[in-house]
Design an enzyme around this catalytic site. Structure first.
Site, mmCIF file in Angstrom:
data_model
loop_
_atom_site.group_PDB
_atom_site.id
_atom_site.type_symbol
_atom_site.label_atom_id
_atom_site.label_comp_id
_atom_site.label_asym_id
_atom_site.label_seq_id
_atom_site.Cartn_x
_atom_site.Cartn_y
_atom_site.Cartn_z
ATOM 1 C CB CYS A 1 -0.936 -0.042 1.033
ATOM 2 S SG CYS A 1 -1.912 -1.571 1.322
ATOM 3 C CG HIS B 1 -3.303 2.670 2.233
ATOM 4 N ND1 HIS B 1 -3.959 2.430 1.201
ATOM 5 C CD2 HIS B 1 -3.277 1.909 3.083
ATOM 6 C CE1 HIS B 1 -4.172 1.136 1.155
ATOM 7 N NE2 HIS B 1 -3.883 0.773 2.208
ATOM 8 C CG ASN C 1 -6.594 -1.594 1.701
ATOM 9 O OD1 ASN C 1 -5.864 -1.238 0.624
ATOM 10 N ND2 ASN C 1 -6.065 -2.098 2.714
HETATM 11 N N1 ACO Z 1 -17.491 -9.613 9.993
HETATM 12 C C1 ACO Z 1 -17.862 -9.605 11.419
HETATM 13 N N2 ACO Z 1 -17.021 -9.991 12.212
HETATM 14 C C2 ACO Z 1 -15.478 -10.047 12.078
HETATM 15 C C3 ACO Z 1 -15.237 -9.609 10.725
HETATM 16 C C4 ACO Z 1 -16.215 -9.482 9.724
HETATM 17 N N3 ACO Z 1 -15.807 -9.468 8.288
HETATM 18 N N4 ACO Z 1 -13.781 -9.779 10.558
HETATM 19 C C5 ACO Z 1 -13.580 -9.990 12.006
HETATM 20 N N5 ACO Z 1 -14.518 -10.144 12.765
HETATM 21 C C6 ACO Z 1 -14.393 -10.301 14.211
HETATM 22 C C7 ACO Z 1 -13.209 -10.892 14.557
HETATM 23 O O1 ACO Z 1 -13.424 -12.314 14.361
HETATM 24 C C8 ACO Z 1 -13.554 -10.431 16.314
HETATM 25 O O2 ACO Z 1 -14.147 -11.250 16.794
HETATM 26 P P1 ACO Z 1 -13.680 -11.812 18.476
HETATM 27 O O3 ACO Z 1 -13.706 -10.453 19.039
HETATM 28 O O4 ACO Z 1 -14.831 -12.765 18.593
HETATM 29 O O5 ACO Z 1 -12.500 -12.386 18.250
HETATM 30 C C9 ACO Z 1 -14.008 -9.151 16.165
HETATM 31 O O6 ACO Z 1 -14.623 -9.139 14.774
HETATM 32 C C10 ACO Z 1 -12.959 -8.088 16.097
HETATM 33 O O7 ACO Z 1 -11.907 -8.188 15.364
HETATM 34 P P2 ACO Z 1 -10.705 -7.070 15.272
HETATM 35 O O8 ACO Z 1 -9.719 -7.722 14.255
HETATM 36 O O9 ACO Z 1 -10.217 -6.799 16.635
HETATM 37 O O10 ACO Z 1 -11.488 -6.063 14.695
HETATM 38 P P3 ACO Z 1 -10.802 -4.503 14.386
HETATM 39 O O11 ACO Z 1 -11.948 -3.466 15.173
HETATM 40 O O12 ACO Z 1 -9.525 -4.326 14.698
HETATM 41 O O13 ACO Z 1 -11.271 -4.142 12.941
HETATM 42 C C11 ACO Z 1 -9.932 -4.345 10.895
HETATM 43 C C12 ACO Z 1 -10.628 -5.227 11.954
HETATM 44 C C13 ACO Z 1 -10.899 -3.767 10.001
HETATM 45 C C14 ACO Z 1 -9.082 -5.450 10.008
HETATM 46 C C15 ACO Z 1 -8.868 -3.636 11.422
HETATM 47 O O14 ACO Z 1 -7.977 -4.018 12.280
HETATM 48 C C16 ACO Z 1 -7.949 -2.921 10.329
HETATM 49 O O15 ACO Z 1 -8.316 -1.823 9.409
HETATM 50 N N6 ACO Z 1 -6.642 -3.045 10.428
HETATM 51 C C17 ACO Z 1 -5.894 -2.422 9.293
HETATM 52 C C18 ACO Z 1 -5.911 -3.143 8.104
HETATM 53 C C19 ACO Z 1 -4.908 -2.465 7.086
HETATM 54 O O16 ACO Z 1 -4.604 -1.022 7.316
HETATM 55 N N7 ACO Z 1 -4.355 -3.060 5.938
HETATM 56 C C20 ACO Z 1 -3.330 -2.151 5.292
HETATM 57 C C21 ACO Z 1 -2.491 -2.965 4.642
HETATM 58 S S1 ACO Z 1 -3.166 -3.867 3.366
HETATM 59 C C22 ACO Z 1 -2.076 -4.393 2.249
HETATM 60 O O17 ACO Z 1 -0.854 -3.921 2.417
HETATM 61 C C23 ACO Z 1 -2.147 -5.359 1.231
#
Ligand code: ACO
Length: 314
Positions: A113, A241, A271
């Site tokens: 990214c 990004h 993304n």
């Molecule tokens: N639907 C429903 N529930 C979900 C989903 C989904 N699609 N995905 C995860 N959950 C659940 C998890 O299993 C977890 O459940 P649990 O508490 O029972 O274990 C709960 O939701 C919370 O999960 P978290 O991972 O803590 O959720 P978070 O609020 O952190 O959001 C996210 C996740 C959106 C991925 C966030 O962490 C994020 O945006 N991270 C950065 C990603 C990024 O910027 N990537 C860039 C690089 S990509 C590249 O380089 C190609």
């Protein structure tokens, strides 16, 4: 030091638009979860389109927008982690599809990214070289992430999208450019194994990447302000990004900056990794928000883990 000027941009998206609701048929998720945790509402996925087709369409539009012909391009760079081939590079395929000259360098950059910001620095250095015989560079950010997504993994499949955008760039003494790049070898937070490995999909520890992202963006903004002497009040656009609305809002609030200077379009595209910053830039340009004199900070972060921060004048 010589700067660079972006003189034209163009974007390309696959024809197929996919709403959040479609994922409820594949994994246990909901439109509400996706929207509230990320800000994403829809994204585009390729059907027939190849990654190189998106590159070529974006590049043609950027050339038309800049009023530059393919014969005038002296350098072709594509930022991508999803090329159609390991070799030839996407840049070489664009060279063929657009009929670019054959005595120019064409290569891909793999910085996930952060790829487009890495590309800006590479292009700015190479445009200053006597080795380039023609005046313009073509820099493209393009991804077909749907090819490396596991549609049974709800923690990643809802996040990504396909797309591309291209910029035509020329050297300029009248437009300052400044860039800093970084990386920390880390495959635990995010990786996508190559073809032939089991599960050649994106694997991500979202929380780890989130933490890295907010630090990288905040540090990048502070570093640019310090090194360029451009105060945060003077920056017209923070082009970040587009991974997650909460990451961008967190940084904007932490730095006590107005929300309207942080452009966002991730609600429509998800993304798109290396394509996200140039798609945002192309849309800002379409809206007339990158006028002559506009000062922009570009912030990228992602797989590597990599980060990039660039100051651009339009
Ligand atoms: N639907 C429903 N529930 C979900 C989903 C989904 N699609 N995905 C995860 N959950 C659940 C998890 O299993 C977890 O459940 P649990 O508490 O029972 O274990 C709960 O939701 C919370 O999960 P978290 O991972 O803590 O959720 P978070 O609020 O952190 O959001 C996210 C996740 C959106 C991925 C966030 O962490 C994020 O945006 N991270 C950065 C990603 C990024 O910027 N990537 C860039 C690089 S990509 C590249 O380089 C190609």
């Amino acid at each position: 030091m010589q700067g660079i000027q972006i003189i034209g941009m163009g974007k390309a998206l696959p024809a197929r638009r996919v709403e959040n609701e479609a994922f409820t048929q594949m994994v246990e998720t909901s439109d509400e979860w996706i929207k509230s945790r990320t800000g994403i509402q829809s994204r585009y996925f390729c059907k027939e389109e190849r990654q190189m087709d998106l590159c070529a369409e974006a590049a043609r539009k950027a050339l038309a927008n800049a009023g530059v012909c393919p014969e005038e391009i002296g350098l072709c760079v594509v930022a991508t982690i999803t090329p159609d081939y390991h070799t030839p590079s996407s840049a070489c395929m664009v060279q063929k599809l657009l009929g670019l000259p054959e005595d120019i360098p064409a290569f891909d950059i793999n910085a996930a990214c952060s790829g487009f910001v890495y590309g800006l620095e590479v292009v700015s250095c190479m445009l200053g070289s006597d080795a380039l015989k023609r005046p313009y560079a073509l820099l493209i950010g393009a991804e077909k992430l749907s090819r490396i997504m596991n549609f049974q993994d709800r923690s990643t499949c809802v996040l990504f999208g396909d797309g591309a955008a291209a910029a035509v760039i020329r050297p300029s003494d009248a437009h300052r450019f400044f860039c800093r790049l970084g990386s920390q070898g880390n495959a635990e937070a995010l990786n996508a194994p190559g073809a032939g490995y089991p599960e050649p999909y994106i694997h991500m520890d979202g929380r780890k990447v989130f933490q890295f992202a907010v630090h990288a963006m905040e540090n990048g903004i502070r570093l640019l302000a310090k090194e360029t002497g451009v105060s945060l009040d003077e920056v017209d656009q923070f082009i970040c990004h587009q991974a997650n609305e909460r990451i961008i809002r967190h940084v904007q609030k932490k730095l006590k900056l107005p929300a309207e200077r942080f452009f966002m379009n991730l609600d429509q595209y998800g993304n798109t990794s290396g394509a996200s910053i140039p798609i945002a830039m192309a849309e800002l340009m379409e809206k007339g928000q990158l006028k002559p004199g506009t000062k922009a900070f570009c912030l990228g972060f992602g797989g590597g883990l990599t980060w990039g921060a660039a100051y651009l004048e339009f």
